[in-house]
Design an enzyme around this catalytic site. Structure first.
Site, PDB file in Angstrom:
ATOM      1  N   HIS A 248      -0.212 -10.125  -4.651  1.00 60.13           N
ATOM      2  CA  HIS A 248       0.768  -9.818  -5.687  1.00 60.13           C
ATOM      3  C   HIS A 248       1.009 -11.037  -6.545  1.00 60.13           C
ATOM      4  O   HIS A 248       1.180 -12.143  -6.033  1.00 60.13           O
ATOM      5  CB  HIS A 248       2.092  -9.318  -5.091  1.00 60.13           C
ATOM      6  CG  HIS A 248       2.639 -10.178  -3.995  1.00 60.13           C
ATOM      7  ND1 HIS A 248       2.148 -10.127  -2.705  1.00 60.13           N
ATOM      8  CD2 HIS A 248       3.628 -11.098  -3.987  1.00 60.13           C
ATOM      9  CE1 HIS A 248       2.808 -10.989  -1.947  1.00 60.13           C
ATOM     10  NE2 HIS A 248       3.707 -11.608  -2.704  1.00 60.13           N
TER      11      HIS A 248
ATOM     12  N   HIS B 171      -0.495  -8.385   0.851  1.00 65.90           N
ATOM     13  CA  HIS B 171      -1.216  -7.575  -0.137  1.00 65.90           C
ATOM     14  C   HIS B 171      -1.038  -8.346  -1.442  1.00 65.90           C
ATOM     15  O   HIS B 171       0.107  -8.566  -1.876  1.00 65.90           O
ATOM     16  CB  HIS B 171      -0.600  -6.171  -0.199  1.00 65.90           C
ATOM     17  CG  HIS B 171      -1.222  -5.226  -1.189  1.00 65.90           C
ATOM     18  ND1 HIS B 171      -1.592  -3.930  -0.851  1.00 65.90           N
ATOM     19  CD2 HIS B 171      -1.509  -5.362  -2.516  1.00 65.90           C
ATOM     20  CE1 HIS B 171      -2.080  -3.317  -1.919  1.00 65.90           C
ATOM     21  NE2 HIS B 171      -2.042  -4.172  -2.948  1.00 65.90           N
TER      22      HIS B 171
ATOM     23  N   GLY C 122       5.340 -19.464   1.338  1.00 61.77           N
ATOM     24  CA  GLY C 122       6.321 -18.401   1.150  1.00 61.77           C
ATOM     25  C   GLY C 122       5.744 -17.007   1.083  1.00 61.77           C
ATOM     26  O   GLY C 122       6.461 -16.063   0.768  1.00 61.77           O
TER      27      GLY C 122
ATOM     28  N   HIS D 183      -6.182  -2.924  -1.431  1.00 59.92           N
ATOM     29  CA  HIS D 183      -5.574  -3.901  -0.523  1.00 59.92           C
ATOM     30  C   HIS D 183      -6.480  -5.110  -0.305  1.00 59.92           C
ATOM     31  O   HIS D 183      -7.582  -4.964   0.251  1.00 59.92           O
ATOM     32  CB  HIS D 183      -5.272  -3.255   0.838  1.00 59.92           C
ATOM     33  CG  HIS D 183      -4.663  -4.215   1.811  1.00 59.92           C
ATOM     34  ND1 HIS D 183      -3.303  -4.331   1.988  1.00 59.92           N
ATOM     35  CD2 HIS D 183      -5.225  -5.138   2.632  1.00 59.92           C
ATOM     36  CE1 HIS D 183      -3.059  -5.270   2.886  1.00 59.92           C
ATOM     37  NE2 HIS D 183      -4.210  -5.784   3.290  1.00 59.92           N
TER      38      HIS D 183
ATOM     39  N   ASN E 197       1.910 -16.757  -4.210  1.00 53.58           N
ATOM     40  CA  ASN E 197       2.146 -17.485  -2.964  1.00 53.58           C
ATOM     41  C   ASN E 197       1.021 -17.127  -2.002  1.00 53.58           C
ATOM     42  O   ASN E 197       0.701 -15.948  -1.817  1.00 53.58           O
ATOM     43  CB  ASN E 197       3.498 -17.092  -2.360  1.00 53.58           C
ATOM     44  CG  ASN E 197       4.662 -17.572  -3.205  1.00 53.58           C
ATOM     45  OD1 ASN E 197       4.594 -18.635  -3.819  1.00 53.58           O
ATOM     46  ND2 ASN E 197       5.733 -16.783  -3.254  1.00 53.58           N
TER      47      ASN E 197
ATOM     48  N   CYS F 286       0.841  -1.199   0.000  1.00 51.77           N
ATOM     49  CA  CYS F 286       0.000   0.000   0.000  1.00 51.77           C
ATOM     50  C   CYS F 286       0.881   1.256   0.000  1.00 51.77           C
ATOM     51  O   CYS F 286       0.560   2.258  -0.644  1.00 51.77           O
ATOM     52  CB  CYS F 286      -0.934   0.011   1.205  1.00 51.77           C
ATOM     53  SG  CYS F 286      -2.380  -1.063   1.048  1.00 51.77           S
TER      54      CYS F 286
HETATM   55  P1  5GP Z   1       5.930 -13.241  -1.259  1.00 52.53           P
HETATM   56  O1  5GP Z   1       7.097 -13.858  -0.525  1.00 52.53           O
HETATM   57  O2  5GP Z   1       4.947 -12.613  -0.288  1.00 52.53           O
HETATM   58  O3  5GP Z   1       5.261 -14.131  -2.260  1.00 52.53           O
HETATM   59  O4  5GP Z   1       6.534 -12.073  -2.141  1.00 52.53           O
HETATM   60  C1  5GP Z   1       6.923 -10.847  -1.629  1.00 52.53           C
HETATM   61  C2  5GP Z   1       7.991 -10.320  -2.545  1.00 52.53           C
HETATM   62  O5  5GP Z   1       8.146  -8.944  -2.277  1.00 52.53           O
HETATM   63  C3  5GP Z   1       9.353 -10.988  -2.347  1.00 52.53           C
HETATM   64  O6  5GP Z   1       9.760 -11.609  -3.555  1.00 52.53           O
HETATM   65  C4  5GP Z   1      10.259  -9.829  -1.938  1.00 52.53           C
HETATM   66  O7  5GP Z   1      11.551  -9.917  -2.506  1.00 52.53           O
HETATM   67  C5  5GP Z   1       9.489  -8.608  -2.441  1.00 52.53           C
HETATM   68  N1  5GP Z   1       9.711  -7.414  -1.657  1.00 52.53           N
HETATM   69  C6  5GP Z   1       9.740  -7.328  -0.298  1.00 52.53           C
HETATM   70  N2  5GP Z   1       9.932  -6.049   0.068  1.00 52.53           N
HETATM   71  C7  5GP Z   1      10.039  -5.325  -1.078  1.00 52.53           C
HETATM   72  C8  5GP Z   1      10.237  -3.924  -1.338  1.00 52.53           C
HETATM   73  O8  5GP Z   1      10.352  -3.078  -0.437  1.00 52.53           O
HETATM   74  N3  5GP Z   1      10.307  -3.549  -2.634  1.00 52.53           N
HETATM   75  C9  5GP Z   1      10.170  -4.448  -3.657  1.00 52.53           C
HETATM   76  N4  5GP Z   1      10.258  -3.967  -4.919  1.00 52.53           N
HETATM   77  N5  5GP Z   1       9.958  -5.756  -3.452  1.00 52.53           N
HETATM   78  C10 5GP Z   1       9.903  -6.194  -2.168  1.00 52.53           C
HETATM   79 ZN    ZN Z   2      -1.794  -3.258   1.080  1.00 50.30          ZN
END
Ligand code: 5GP
Ligand code: ZN
Length: 117
Positions: free
Chosen positions: A103, A101, A96, A51, A90, A12
Site C-alpha cells: 500500500h 499487502h 511501521g 496481493h 513502509n 484483500c
Molecule cells: P502500514 O502501517 O502497514 O504502513 O499501514 C497500514 C495502514 O492501514 C495504517 O495507516 C492503518 O491506519 C490502516 N488501516 C488498518 N486497518 C484498516 C482498515 O480496516 N481500514 C482502513 N481504511 N485502513 C486501515
Molecule cells: Zn492482500
C-alpha cells in the site's frame, strides 16, 4: 509474492468488498481508500488489487502494477487538489508496516516535515 488473494489479508478483504472502506478511486487494477486512522487531512491508501506483501515484491513480481499504483498516487493528489504530497511505502516491521499487502500512503493537506520521523 503470489498475486493471489490471501484469506487472512485485511486489504484483500477490502478489495473483495468483505470489509467496508471509504473508497475514493478504483481502476481495473487498483483501489484507493481513506486510512482509518488518518495522519493528515488527506491520508489515502492506494493498493493493487493483487496481493503482494510489500512494494519491492510488487515491483519484482508485477512491475506494471507497481506503475499503476504510482500513477494512482498522482490521481489521488489531483482529486484532493494537492500540489504537494508525500507517498510512503513502509516496508518491514521496523519501518511501521502493519499490513502485509502493498500500500502506498498518500499524505497531504498540511505541512510535511523533512526528514520524517
Ligand atoms: P502500514 O502501517 O502497514 O504502513 O499501514 C497500514 C495502514 O492501514 C495504517 O495507516 C492503518 O491506519 C490502516 N488501516 C488498518 N486497518 C484498516 C482498515 O480496516 N481500514 C482502513 N481504511 N485502513 C486501515
Ligand atoms: Zn492482500
Amino acid at each position: 509474492m503470489t498475486g493471489e488473494p490471501q484469506d487472512d489479508c485485511l486489504f484483500c478483504k477490502i478489495v473483495a468488498g468483505q470489509i467496508p472502506a471509504t473508497i475514493v478511486r478504483e481502476t481495473d487494477t487498483t483501489v484507493a481508500f481513506r486510512d482509518i486512522n488518518p495522519q493528515a487531512p488527506t491520508h489515502v491508501l492506494v493498493i493493487p488489487k493483487a496481493h503482494y506483501r510489500d512494494a519491492a515484491a510488487l515491483a519484482a513480481g508485477a512491475p506494471e502494477l507497481a506503475a499503476d499504483v504510482l500513477r494512482e498516487t498522482r490521481a489521488i493528489a489531483d482529486q484532493e487538489k494537492l500540489d504537494s504530497y508525500r507517498t510512503i511505502f513502509n516496508t518491514g516491521t521496523g519501518a511501521g508496516q502493519t499490513v502485509w499487502h502493498t500500500h502506498a500512503h498518500v499524505l497531504g493537506g498540511r505541512g510535511l516535515e523533512w526528514p520524517p520521523g
